[in-house]
Design an enzyme around this catalytic site. Sequence first.
Site, PDB file in Angstrom:
ATOM      1  CG  ASP A 197      41.687  32.076  35.977  1.00 16.75           C
ATOM      2  OD1 ASP A 197      41.734  33.276  35.598  1.00 16.75           O
ATOM      3  OD2 ASP A 197      42.667  31.486  36.486  1.00 16.75           O
ATOM      4  CG  ASN A 221      45.011  40.517  35.647  1.00 21.10           C
ATOM      5  OD1 ASN A 221      43.797  40.607  35.497  1.00 21.10           O
ATOM      6  ND2 ASN A 221      45.696  39.457  35.274  1.00 21.10           N
ATOM      7  CG  HIS A 223      43.365  30.312  40.440  1.00 25.13           C
ATOM      8  ND1 HIS A 223      44.345  30.259  41.394  1.00 25.13           N
ATOM      9  CD2 HIS A 223      43.507  31.508  39.822  1.00 25.13           C
ATOM     10  CE1 HIS A 223      45.032  31.379  41.368  1.00 25.13           C
ATOM     11  NE2 HIS A 223      44.553  32.166  40.431  1.00 25.13           N
ATOM     12  CG  LEU A 230      35.500  41.033  31.640  1.00 21.01           C
ATOM     13  CD1 LEU A 230      34.363  41.977  32.019  1.00 21.01           C
ATOM     14  CD2 LEU A 230      34.983  39.943  30.703  1.00 21.01           C
TER      15      LEU A 230
END
Lengths: 308, 425
Positions: free
Chosen positions: B304, B93, B231, B62
């Site tokens: 993702d 992150n 992922h 986000l």
Amino acid sequence: MMLSQKDLLGIQMLSADEIRLILDTAETMKHVISASSKKTAHLQGKSVITLFYENSTRTRLSFELAAKYMGAASANVSASSSSVNKGESLIDTARTIDQMGTDLLIMRHPQSGAPHLIASRVKASVINAGDGMNEHPTQALLDLFTMRARKGDLAGLQVAIVGDIMHSRVARSNLWALLKMGAHVRLAAPGTLLPPGLDRLGASVCPTVADAVRNADVVMGLRIQLERMQKALFPSVSEYARFYALDENILRLARKDAIVMHPGPCNHGIEMPTPIYDGDQSVIQEQVTNGVAVRMAIMFLLTSRRNA
Amino acid sequence: MRIAIINGRVLDPAQAAEEPVVRPVFIEDGRIVAALGADADRTVDANGLYVFPGLIDAHCHLRDPGYEYKEDIASGTASAARGGFTTVACMPNTLPVCDNAALVHYIREKAARQGKARVLPIGAVSKGQKGQELAEIGLMAEAGIVAISDDGHPVETSDLMRKAMLYASQFNMTVISHCEDMSLAAGGHMNEGVWSTRLGLRGIPDIAESIMVGRDCQIAGYTGLPVHIAHVSCRASVRLIREAKARGVPVSAETCPHYFASTEQACDGYNTLAKMNPPLRTPDDVEAIIEGLADGTIDIIATDHAPHHNDEKDLEFALASNGIIGFETAFGLGFTLLVKTGRMSLKQFIAAMTVKPAAILRQKLGSLAVGAPADVLVADLERPFAVDKRQMLSKSRNTPYDGMTLVGRPVLTLYEGRITHDELC
């Protein structure tokens, strides 16, 4: 016949007929270089900018002289590859140059695909003078020109390319060009300097230099960059030279009339011993001269396409 | 607010239903109820449409705080709602990194005020995501994180990974692992193979991922503690996860729509919208990802969602940022490429985007059972539509799927009984 695209970004985008057109046109241009008055009007009233983000002596000079011999106005922009960090993006720089009425924008850049990025944003025709590990199309075309001058038809020619294939845009452009023209390409390099999938792309990957060079019509060495050693891609210069140099013993395996090529600059004694570099089979100096003729041809063909 | 959704075909995998059934769904005071206490404020006629639990994304970015020019909690959750999501778990992150309780509070409070979806923060494994010391996992757990991850970076040493799993387990928390052996991946920009050779780009081999998947499966097997693999992009990883699961190792795994929708060939022409990490792989890897989803080796589909400004994508390929936005295309890509093709049942697909991610994040969510929060997705599974990035609600537009025709369109999203996306009125 004309070139189908505005730009020369890579050999991959050219057809065999277009390659032939460039080589044929370069034959004419070569006469200009050998004339006492090196002046034509092919690029009269055109402007040529070289935008180099990497060091270059021969390629840049070759383009500049080619432009001048044909009467173009030319200028150089030397840019640091870190200019992105200084605030101006590649696209902005290219657009700025474009707005000054540039017809031909000749670019060298350390990133693969950089000329492709700007080609669609500028009116000028972009010529790729080397992008990262991707392509160096004018080098491949001058190499083909040289091979054709010495060997005639390119179809069926056996060409050995030896050295750092992984990082070499010269190797890639030559590979694509030779395959399009029907030549057979055999590659040899340390296993750490071979990119994957070359066999699936149409080349023969040989386990030893001897296998690549045996019965070859053309033997091409590639520059080895010494900083690769620090990255553990090969153990030492002397070991490299022992197994991968194009020396007398290796060249004996090639056809008697084989020619020796190198795009330069050469590490003498590593890629090949000086007697080979300067030897009877070497066409390395001729490559340099042909480079000017081929670049004249490309610039002429791209500008005449613009005029049409 | 009382809402009645009538005539829709309802499928709630959490309630073990195999096929959709036509029945009403009633919502009152933000919860699913058996019957309304009074007349509905709004009646939604879902005739011809499907009703599912709201989608749950276990992996998104986000960008808030620090990179609000790419996305923020308001725009990100609006984009999520338009894509049918009611819960999103955001990776740490940010700038600064979400490695402490204060940041967790910031995210939760901002989401409570501005969010069009439930935002579940994921905390960092290590301080600053530097892979050296453990972050304050316990304090972050108290503040409301649902998992820990150094996503974007691998936990490079096996030792720290083991410690993270041991420590987090006492706080009822799973480690989500970004699997990347940096000694193999560093400097690469796309999958290593024929296409990286053709394009002259440095490659990232699939073993850069699978070697770390293997490592994490071994640590999970050794400690008996769960790990979730983020992922998954390649056959080699799918095979290792399948083997580990067969041995009873507590490993779960996610993939993303782009790993079953696109291949490395999308990078041709130096298309930076096809640049991501892990990179797009080969057609054989795409097949393996679909097989893994179909047989349950890969548990869930996460987006993702990785917004980037145009200036970070409109660059030389090597300099461009990794990642694409995903909220507003995930459902359509999944339905079109997995369900319509017959590779997954509708129930499997919906479970992989609702109740299964809820379980991995240890949340009691993803169900239409009476009493559950009224997180609901109404979707059109019949009419094809063209993806139009100009209509997207994310602040960023970095999607390679603009113009693609898909089937499977969220037309109404309810988050805790509030309408967060509505194409029906």
